[in-house]
Motif scaffolding. Structure first.
Motif, PDB file in Angstrom:
ATOM      1  N   LYS A  69       0.896  -1.250   0.106  1.00 14.48           N
ATOM      2  CA  LYS A  69      -0.115  -0.093   0.006  1.00 14.48           C
ATOM      3  C   LYS A  69       0.913   1.119  -0.083  1.00 14.48           C
ATOM      4  CE  LYS A  69      -3.195  -2.081   3.167  1.00 14.48           C
ATOM      5  NZ  LYS A  69      -2.307  -2.308   4.413  1.00 14.48           N
ATOM      6  N   PRO A  70       0.368   2.406  -0.662  1.00 10.60           N
ATOM      7  CA  PRO A  70       1.280   3.448  -0.558  1.00 10.60           C
ATOM      8  C   PRO A  70       1.232   3.945   1.009  1.00 10.60           C
ATOM      9  CG  PRO A  70      -0.687   3.792  -1.923  1.00 10.60           C
ATOM     10  CD  PRO A  70      -0.641   2.568  -1.382  1.00 10.60           C
ATOM     11  N   CYS A  71       2.359   4.517   1.421  1.00 10.33           N
ATOM     12  CA  CYS A  71       2.379   4.826   2.996  1.00 10.33           C
ATOM     13  C   CYS A  71       1.683   5.970   3.024  1.00 10.33           C
ATOM     14  CB  CYS A  71       3.814   4.652   3.214  1.00 10.33           C
ATOM     15  SG  CYS A  71       4.531   6.272   3.703  1.00 10.33           S
ATOM     16  N   ASN A  72       0.765   6.066   4.279  1.00  9.89           N
ATOM     17  CA  ASN A  72       0.198   7.166   4.626  1.00  9.89           C
ATOM     18  C   ASN A  72       0.244   7.201   6.167  1.00  9.89           C
ATOM     19  OD1 ASN A  72      -1.955   8.967   5.869  1.00  9.89           O
ATOM     20  ND2 ASN A  72      -2.589   9.204   3.900  1.00  9.89           N
ATOM     21  N   VAL A  87      -0.912  10.673  14.173  1.00 13.41           N
ATOM     22  CA  VAL A  87      -0.780  11.609  13.029  1.00 13.41           C
ATOM     23  C   VAL A  87      -2.100  11.669  12.662  1.00 13.41           C
ATOM     24  CG1 VAL A  87       0.328  11.831  10.886  1.00 13.41           C
ATOM     25  CG2 VAL A  87       1.486  10.700  12.674  1.00 13.41           C
ATOM     26  N   PHE A  88      -2.406  13.280  12.728  1.00 17.39           N
ATOM     27  CA  PHE A  88      -3.758  13.505  12.247  1.00 17.39           C
ATOM     28  C   PHE A  88      -3.575  13.747  10.451  1.00 17.39           C
ATOM     29  CE2 PHE A  88      -3.639  16.666  15.892  1.00 17.39           C
ATOM     30  CZ  PHE A  88      -3.868  15.439  16.886  1.00 17.39           C
ATOM     31  N   GLU A  89      -4.699  13.958  10.188  1.00 22.92           N
ATOM     32  CA  GLU A  89      -4.627  13.848   8.595  1.00 22.92           C
ATOM     33  C   GLU A  89      -3.494  14.379   7.678  1.00 22.92           C
ATOM     34  OE1 GLU A  89      -7.917  15.013   4.958  1.00 22.92           O
ATOM     35  OE2 GLU A  89      -7.825  16.066   7.005  1.00 22.92           O
ATOM     36  N   VAL A  90      -2.912  13.523   6.907  1.00 25.39           N
ATOM     37  CA  VAL A  90      -1.669  14.143   6.022  1.00 25.39           C
ATOM     38  C   VAL A  90      -2.464  14.702   4.809  1.00 25.39           C
ATOM     39  CG1 VAL A  90       0.412  13.358   4.462  1.00 25.39           C
ATOM     40  CG2 VAL A  90      -0.415  12.103   6.623  1.00 25.39           C
ATOM     41  N   ASP A  91      -1.950  15.946   4.464  1.00 24.88           N
ATOM     42  CA  ASP A  91      -2.636  16.764   3.367  1.00 24.88           C
ATOM     43  C   ASP A  91      -1.868  16.294   1.895  1.00 24.88           C
ATOM     44  OD1 ASP A  91      -0.281  18.104   2.807  1.00 24.88           O
ATOM     45  OD2 ASP A  91      -0.995  20.189   3.971  1.00 24.88           O
ATOM     46  N   SER A  92      -2.172  16.822   1.172  1.00 22.17           N
ATOM     47  CA  SER A  92      -2.109  16.562  -0.385  1.00 22.17           C
ATOM     48  C   SER A  92      -0.429  16.816  -0.691  1.00 22.17           C
ATOM     49  CB  SER A  92      -2.792  16.925  -1.429  1.00 22.17           C
ATOM     50  OG  SER A  92      -2.995  18.463  -1.199  1.00 22.17           O
ATOM     51  N   ASP A  93       0.047  17.641   0.111  1.00 19.53           N
ATOM     52  CA  ASP A  93       1.569  18.050  -0.008  1.00 19.53           C
ATOM     53  C   ASP A  93       2.379  17.046   0.839  1.00 19.53           C
ATOM     54  OD1 ASP A  93       1.540  20.117  -1.526  1.00 19.53           O
ATOM     55  OD2 ASP A  93       1.912  21.710   0.125  1.00 19.53           O
ATOM     56  N   GLY A  94       2.010  16.303   1.901  1.00 17.35           N
ATOM     57  CA  GLY A  94       2.661  15.301   2.637  1.00 17.35           C
ATOM     58  C   GLY A  94       2.586  16.012   4.082  1.00 17.35           C
ATOM     59  N   THR A  95       2.098  17.143   4.377  1.00 18.11           N
ATOM     60  CA  THR A  95       2.387  17.900   5.714  1.00 18.11           C
ATOM     61  C   THR A  95       1.485  17.109   6.610  1.00 18.11           C
ATOM     62  OG1 THR A  95       2.952  19.762   4.520  1.00 18.11           O
ATOM     63  CG2 THR A  95       2.454  20.147   6.650  1.00 18.11           C
ATOM     64  N   PRO A 113       1.159  14.990  26.667  1.00 16.01           N
ATOM     65  CA  PRO A 113       1.108  14.895  25.167  1.00 16.01           C
ATOM     66  C   PRO A 113       1.506  16.180  24.470  1.00 16.01           C
ATOM     67  CG  PRO A 113      -1.223  14.405  26.084  1.00 16.01           C
ATOM     68  CD  PRO A 113      -0.251  14.955  27.272  1.00 16.01           C
ATOM     69  N   SER A 114       2.454  16.032  23.600  1.00 19.25           N
ATOM     70  CA  SER A 114       2.941  17.183  22.864  1.00 19.25           C
ATOM     71  C   SER A 114       2.902  17.071  21.280  1.00 19.25           C
ATOM     72  CB  SER A 114       4.679  16.848  23.211  1.00 19.25           C
ATOM     73  OG  SER A 114       4.889  16.734  24.683  1.00 19.25           O
ATOM     74  N   PRO A 115       2.939  18.522  21.040  1.00 23.24           N
ATOM     75  CA  PRO A 115       2.567  18.748  19.553  1.00 23.24           C
ATOM     76  C   PRO A 115       3.533  18.407  18.501  1.00 23.24           C
ATOM     77  CG  PRO A 115       2.945  20.944  20.605  1.00 23.24           C
ATOM     78  CD  PRO A 115       2.988  19.681  21.691  1.00 23.24           C
ATOM     79  N   MET A 116       3.292  17.682  17.664  1.00 25.53           N
ATOM     80  CA  MET A 116       4.424  17.192  16.571  1.00 25.53           C
ATOM     81  C   MET A 116       3.851  18.062  15.243  1.00 25.53           C
ATOM     82  SD  MET A 116       3.647  13.325  16.363  1.00 25.53           S
ATOM     83  CE  MET A 116       4.141  13.119  14.809  1.00 25.53           C
ATOM     84  N   THR A 117       4.778  18.248  14.455  1.00 27.65           N
ATOM     85  CA  THR A 117       4.703  18.577  13.099  1.00 27.65           C
ATOM     86  C   THR A 117       5.552  17.970  12.011  1.00 27.65           C
ATOM     87  OG1 THR A 117       4.454  20.706  11.383  1.00 27.65           O
ATOM     88  CG2 THR A 117       5.847  20.758  13.517  1.00 27.65           C
ATOM     89  N   GLY A 118       5.221  17.595  10.947  1.00 23.21           N
ATOM     90  CA  GLY A 118       6.017  16.698  10.069  1.00 23.21           C
ATOM     91  C   GLY A 118       5.585  16.956   8.534  1.00 23.21           C
ATOM     92  N   SER A 119       6.131  15.989   7.817  1.00 27.63           N
ATOM     93  CA  SER A 119       6.293  16.148   6.429  1.00 27.63           C
ATOM     94  C   SER A 119       6.676  14.725   5.775  1.00 27.63           C
ATOM     95  CB  SER A 119       7.056  17.128   5.695  1.00 27.63           C
ATOM     96  OG  SER A 119       6.946  17.158   4.396  1.00 27.63           O
ATOM     97  N   GLN A 120       5.907  14.285   5.013  1.00 27.69           N
ATOM     98  CA  GLN A 120       6.091  12.785   4.476  1.00 27.69           C
ATOM     99  C   GLN A 120       6.314  12.911   2.878  1.00 27.69           C
ATOM    100  OE1 GLN A 120       2.334  10.205   5.468  1.00 27.69           O
ATOM    101  NE2 GLN A 120       3.278   9.682   3.496  1.00 27.69           N
ATOM    102  N   PHE A 130      10.282  10.377   5.597  1.00 28.97           N
ATOM    103  CA  PHE A 130       9.453  11.465   6.462  1.00 28.97           C
ATOM    104  C   PHE A 130      10.302  12.056   7.488  1.00 28.97           C
ATOM    105  CE2 PHE A 130       8.604   7.302   8.395  1.00 28.97           C
ATOM    106  CZ  PHE A 130       8.887   7.478   9.844  1.00 28.97           C
ATOM    107  N   GLY A 131       9.814  13.089   7.919  1.00 22.88           N
ATOM    108  CA  GLY A 131      10.604  13.712   9.280  1.00 22.88           C
ATOM    109  C   GLY A 131       9.591  14.423  10.016  1.00 22.88           C
TER     110      GLY A 131
END
Ligand code: BTN
Length: 191
Positions: A69-72, A87-95, A113-120, A130-131
């Motif tokens: 499967k494509p990874c999400n 991980v909340f919804e990944v947008d069409s940019d991968g953010t 619980p701590s906020p995270m922000t990333g990109s795949q 991803f990071g």
């Protein structure tokens, strides 16, 4: 879900009833490519052939191909320390944004619980890199960054192999040398 790349930006979902046909066409095209090899031209190495097969066969059933499967990253993951992240919804940019629940800490305050922000990346082969950054501001002065890659394990389950840097706040420049720790974590999907 299978996707067709329509142009550089747009991914069009392929309906389930068209998927089998698409896979069959890919198999036929792959055979033609192999037959079309020119004499004197270097034959693809075994490794290249394997990579091609895994690209072509992503999400196609049968013929020994794994159902990749494509990874999400959307969803809940747990690592070898018992930490969990959503991980909340990944947008069409991968953010993406999410929340990290660490099981361990070197801070004095109670863990929160701590906020995270990333990109795949959004590669079709289920092996994207991803990071993400975790800001522990609710209970610690530290910041962590994780980089990793998604794989399909032998059992077909997704596994994330990551490496991290954890930067602790130090009171003077002379202590800079000891302020960064590094390690690795492996995550599996729990939701
Ligand atoms: C701190 O101790 O200052 C904040 C918490 C750090 C938790 C670290 S980040 C890398 C490692 N992996 C985890 O899941 N938790 C620890």
């Amino acid at each position: 879900m299978e996707y067709l790349i329509h142009d550089a930006q747009l991914l069009i979902p392929v309906p389930e009833h068209h998927r089998e046909k698409l896979c069959q066409q890919r198999e036929e095209q792959k055979l033609l490519c192999q037959e079309g090899e020119r004499p004197g031209e270097k034959k693809a190495s075994e490794k290249d052939e394997k990579a091609t097969k895994s690209r072509w066969c992503a999400s196609c059933p049968g013929k020994g191909a794994r159902d990749i499967k494509p990874c999400n990253l959307t969803g809940w993951w747990e690592n070898d320390l018992g930490s969990k992240m959503e991980v909340f919804e990944v947008d069409s940019d991968g953010t993406f944004f999410g929340e990290y629940h660490t099981a361990v800490s070197s801070a004095k305050k109670p863990i929160q619980p701590s906020p995270m922000t990333g990109s795949q990346h959004l590669d079709e082969d289920g092996q994207c890199t991803f990071g993400f950054t975790v800001n522990w501001k609710k209970f610690s002065d530290s910041t962590a960054v994780f980089v990793g890659q998604c794989f399909n394990g032998d059992d077909g389950k997704e596994v994330l192999h990551t490496s991290w840097l954890l930067r602790e706040k130090v009171s003077s420049e002379t202590d800079d040398w000891k302020a960064t720790r590094t390690g690795r974590n492996t995550f599996t999907r729990v939701g």
